[in-house]
Design an enzyme around this catalytic site. Structure first.
Site, mmCIF file in Angstrom:
data_model
loop_
_atom_site.group_PDB
_atom_site.id
_atom_site.type_symbol
_atom_site.label_atom_id
_atom_site.label_comp_id
_atom_site.label_asym_id
_atom_site.label_seq_id
_atom_site.Cartn_x
_atom_site.Cartn_y
_atom_site.Cartn_z
ATOM 1 N N GLY B 272 0.829 -1.204 0.000
ATOM 2 C CA GLY B 272 0.000 0.000 0.000
ATOM 3 C C GLY B 272 0.858 1.246 0.000
ATOM 4 O O GLY B 272 2.092 1.176 -0.105
ATOM 5 N N ARG B 273 0.198 2.403 0.102
ATOM 6 C CA ARG B 273 0.917 3.666 0.099
ATOM 7 C C ARG B 273 0.389 4.539 1.230
ATOM 8 O O ARG B 273 -0.771 4.406 1.666
ATOM 9 C CB ARG B 273 0.738 4.369 -1.247
ATOM 10 C CG ARG B 273 1.334 3.598 -2.408
ATOM 11 C CD ARG B 273 1.235 4.344 -3.707
ATOM 12 N NE ARG B 273 1.996 5.595 -3.699
ATOM 13 C CZ ARG B 273 3.291 5.690 -3.985
ATOM 14 N NH1 ARG B 273 3.997 4.601 -4.266
ATOM 15 N NH2 ARG B 273 3.897 6.873 -3.963
ATOM 16 N N ALA B 320 -3.769 8.879 -9.727
ATOM 17 C CA ALA B 320 -3.264 10.097 -10.348
ATOM 18 C C ALA B 320 -4.388 10.955 -10.911
ATOM 19 O O ALA B 320 -4.363 12.176 -10.790
ATOM 20 C CB ALA B 320 -2.279 9.745 -11.460
ATOM 21 N N HIS B 444 -19.366 -1.874 -34.809
ATOM 22 C CA HIS B 444 -19.089 -3.297 -34.939
ATOM 23 C C HIS B 444 -18.019 -3.462 -35.992
ATOM 24 O O HIS B 444 -18.102 -2.818 -37.029
ATOM 25 C CB HIS B 444 -20.376 -4.035 -35.347
ATOM 26 C CG HIS B 444 -20.154 -5.473 -35.649
ATOM 27 N ND1 HIS B 444 -20.048 -6.437 -34.673
ATOM 28 C CD2 HIS B 444 -19.985 -6.113 -36.825
ATOM 29 C CE1 HIS B 444 -19.834 -7.602 -35.231
ATOM 30 N NE2 HIS B 444 -19.793 -7.435 -36.548
#
Lengths: 395, 465
Positions: B272-273, B320, B444
């Site tokens: 994690g941060r 970000a 498509h």
């Protein structure tokens, strides 16, 4: 070639909208046959064909605004009707599927589909999406509300099928106009109603004492309405806000007192106006009301008769109503509701006595009239009715 | 001593975007960055370099594993120094690009480490030690975040690396253990696995990628496992011993129990941060971060008058593009306009292959909130374009309100879904219903048709499956 012209519309009516053409170009028409419905914001008008022949040109299409004297279309007298005439630009093509009313913002695909399938008028749906856009959820909720409320405000273009024990009857133009104006009044004004009650014994005694002499002298019966009109005029002088009209960010105070008196007719409720009521005596008021009432019952009221009122009185008591909340007669800011006179036990001087009482209601536009003003107005009317001598003494 | 309207401490996505917006609105603005290059974690040691490595490694794997069956014969090998250099070259060019943008918008780029020195004052210490003090009406804290350290497993950037070090490993590991099955760990683990490493992911929780819709996460894990990633869930790392040739990790079950050892050439710590506010001088204006280091904000205002905070240093998704939105909205508020970020509609993407992307609520959140919902799911195996591209793994899932049909969440795993999630972000900004997307023409043959088919699925009229 005969021109179909817009008739004079009435004193302060500047323009009308072409609401409906009943014929399309190429149709045969008869003299005096109804061709066009014009709508002003007072009432609907019918324009008839000036001649027998064929409608050869529509100049003012549905939705167009016209001025008095404007050319609406042309009838070629005596020309044979050509059934194969191509559908003109102006004639409405009845949509097989109900057409959704185009809103000013482009509408989401799901909302478009719902509107097309159910006739829902998306311009009347409150939008909860970005910038007020109508979402699918909003449309679905509006459909539910529409199904729940039997009285429909938005016109569904696809009539629902009529079941066995039901009858479909088209609303008259007048009723449709009344319906629309009622909704407009409700949607525009901050409408509230304040109540009071009035002891009618003084007026009733006065009337009983002088009614015969009055009728002999003036040729018209002395009713209660004249007292109420007089009382209202004085109360309007005391509380000018109730006689005013809101226009954008301005208030227009009126220094004349044209009192509309609501009359029920077979066709619906109409409100002819007693002009300059402050200059009329009680007899004058009764005469004016009588004349207007007759015209109303004979269907002879003109647009002029119903324009320019500054205040309205409505009497539900004749039908037995004890208390009610009248709707404003837009663009007025107040309406007095009179009701049934009923004997009730009242306390006077510490004693219980029987008095003929009437509940009074004043519905008012709170944007224009504040609470104190509204209450004061009603109290003044009550005071003038309970003690008519005040009217004489200007108290 | 110049008087500024805004001084921004930090030149990452939050900071430099705020600076550009401020310049556009005519504010006198300075942006302080001590790294030597602009762009923050994202550009220098995060988003950009990792995506460069993911792209290169994906092409390498495609070439070696899939080309033959498409009739392209040959074998390719990895030239790691070149791969790392082209990544570095891209990053450098982009940092220069940001310098250009700041210049274009008349932003003063101040090189050095900034700290708040009392109300209305920011002190900047340059590389040579000199200090300048800037006077300003507003201070924006945009100092971002750093990888969270794991006690007992000390990052040396040699054998035990964090995300920064993982981007510059000079050789292809034979084996790598990734501690933390979050987005960063799985992305970087994918890079090295494709280049040849045996990757094991150790995760404390019973599932990977907390925060991701549970069904999507299960599918994601299955796909990664098929690709060769080994998972050890419900496991904690209690210690690490690094040597010149590798690392010996001690593991045990999360709830406690018998310990085991796991050896690897390299270990990536990606648990994690946390906000980075070291030496920021918060105490000079009375700002106290919470116990996890985050600075509280009310519409970007901190408790100190004239001091604002955006990006990873404050609450919300540590992404970000969220920092960028924060920066813009904050400047607009400072300039007296209306600035607002809708955090419910910030999308998330995992840039593995297949990619994972989502926006809005997931099924667990809707159930917990008691919101009745309908769901439409469409597999990429049924999408003709994905089929011919041999990328049929994954699905699109649309969750919509059971009554109003308003789209509440979208969860996708599949080819380039990160590029496609934006369509749903726009739709949800306009409170669109699943039917609105289902009735919108999509070209498509594209994979984007899966977005439409899944929307149809909500009301039960999917046509291509």
């Amino acid at each position: 070639m005969a021109d179909i012209m817009t008739p004079a519309l009435g004193e302060s009516v500047a323009e009308a909208t072409v609401a409906r053409w009943t014929k399309k170009v190429g149709d045969a028409v008869k003299r005096d046959e109804m061709l066009i419905e014009l709508e002003t914001d007072k009432v609907s008008l019918e324009v008839v064909s000036p001649a027998d022949g064929v409608l050869t040109e529509i100049v003012a299409a549905e939705g167009d605004t016209v001025l008095p004297g404007a050319l609406l279309g042309r009838v070629t007298a005596g020309a044979a009707a050509s059934p194969s005439a191509p559908a003109p630009v102006a004639a409405p093509v009845p949509a097989p599927a109900p057409a959704a009313v185009a809103a000013s913002a482009p509408v989401a695909p799901s909302v478009r589909r719902i509107a097309a399938e159910t006739g829902l008028d998306t311009s009347t749906v409150a939008g909860s999406g970005k910038d007020g856009r109508v979402t699918k959820g909003d449309a679905l909720a509006a459909l539910e509300a529409r199904a729940a409320a039997p009285a429909v405000a938005a016109a569904p273009s696809a009539p629902r099928p009529v079941h066995e024990r039901e009858d479909r009857v088209k609303m008259t133009r007048l009723r449709q106009t009344i319906a629309r104006r009622l909704k407009e009044a409700q949607n525009t004004a901050a409408m509230l109603t304040t109540f009071n009650e009035v002891d009618m014994s003084a007026v009733m005694a006065l009337r009983n004492q002088y009614k015969d002499v009055f009728e002999k002298r003036h040729g018209v019966k002395l009713g209660f309405m004249s007292f109420f009109v007089k009382a209202c005029v004085e109360a309007l002088k005391d509380v000018p806000d109730v006689n005013a009209e809101i226009d954008g960010t301005d208030l227009i105070y009126k220094n004349h007192y044209d009192i509309g008196v609501a009359v029920g007719t077979e066709k619906g409720l109409v409100v002819p106006v007693v002009r300059d009521a402050e200059t009329l005596s009680l007899a004058g008021i009764e005469k004016a009301i009588g004349a207007l009432g007759k015209k109303a019952r004979d269907g002879q009221l003109s647009i002029d008769d119903m324009q320019g009122g500054t205040f309205t009185i409505s009497n539900g008591g004749v039908y037995g109503s004890l208390m009610s909340t009248p709707i404003l007669n837009a663009p007025q800011s107040g309406i007095l509701g009179m009701h049934k006179i009923q004997d009730r036990p009242m306390v006077v001087g510490g004693q219980i006595v029987v008095r003929p009482m009437m509940y009074l209601a004043l519905s008012y536009d709170h944007r224009v009239v504040d609470g104190q003003g509204a209450v004061t107005f009603l109290v003044k009317v009550k005071d003038y009715i309970e003690d008519p001598q005040r009217l004489l003494l200007d108290l | 001593m110049a008087q500024y309207d805004v001084v921004i401490i930090g030149g990452g996505p939050g900071g430099y975007n705020a600076a550009i917006r401020a310049g556009q609105l005519g504010l006198k603005v300075a942006c302080i960055e001590g790294r030597g290059t602009l762009g923050g974690t994202c550009l220098n040691v995060g988003c950009i370099p990792s995506k460069a490595m993911l792209h290169a490694s994906e092409l390498y794997e495609l070439a070696n594993k899939d080309f033959a069956k498409m009739g392209i014969d040959g074998k390719v090998t990895v030239n790691l120094p070149v791969m790392l250099q082209q990544k570095a070259d891209s990053v450098l060019a982009l940092t220069k690009g940001i310098e250009f943008l700041l210049k274009k918008n008349k932003v003063d780029y101040v090189k050095g480490w900034g700290r708040i020195a009392g109300p209305g004052k920011v002190a900047v210490k340059a590389e040579d030690g000199t200090e300048t003090v800037l006077e300003t009406r507003n201070i924006i804290i945009a100092t971002g975040s750093e990888p969270t350290p794991l006690p007992g497993v000390d990052v040396d950037q040699k054998r035990i690396v964090d995300s920064t070090g993982a981007l510059v490993i000079p050789e292809i590991p034979k084996s790598m253990v990734v501690i933390g099955a979050g987005i960063i760990g799985l992305e970087l683990g994918s890079v090295w696995r494709r280049l040849g490493a045996e990757v094991t992911v150790v995760e404390y929780l019973d599932r990977i990628t907390p925060g991701m819709d549970a069904e999507t996460a299960k599918t994601f894990q299955r796909i990664l496992t098929k690709q060769g990633v080994k998972f050890k869930l419900g496991t904690k790392v209690t210690g690490a011993k690094a040597s010149k040739t590798g690392v010996a990790l001690t593991l045990e079950p999360a709830a406690g129990g018998t310990a085991e050892t796991l050896n690897a050439d390299y270990v990536l710590v990606a648990i994690g941060r946390r906000p980075y506010t070291n030496g920021l001088g918060l105490e000079t204006v009375g700002i106290v971060p919470d116990k996890r280091g985050f600075i509280a904000n009310d519409h970007f205002k901190t408790s100190a008058p004239g001091v604002w905070v955006v990006g990873d240093a404050t609450y919300g998704p540590m992404l970000a593009h969220k920092a960028e939105d924060d920066g813009v909205a904050c400047i607009e508020l400072i300039a007296g306009k209306a600035g607002h970020v809708n955090y419910d509609l910030v999308p998330s993407v995992v840039y593995t292959f297949p990619e994972v992307a989502w926006v809005g609520k997931n099924e667990e959140e809707l159930k917990a909130a008691g919101i009745a919902y309908k769901s439409g799911k469409f597999p990429f195996t049924a999408n003709s374009r994905a089929k011919v591209n041999h990328e049929g793994e994954g699905f699109v899932k649309v969750l919509a309100d059971a009554t109003t049909d308003q789209i509440l969440g979208v969860h996708m795993i599949g080819p380039q879904v990160g590029e496609m999630i934006g369509e749903y972000c726009v739709a949800m900004e306009f409170s669109a219903s699943s039917e609105d997307v289902a009735r919108t023409s999509h070209p498509h043959p594209t994979r984007s048709e899966a977005l439409r088919q899944a929307a149809m699925g909500v009301e039960g009229w999917t046509m291509q499956a």
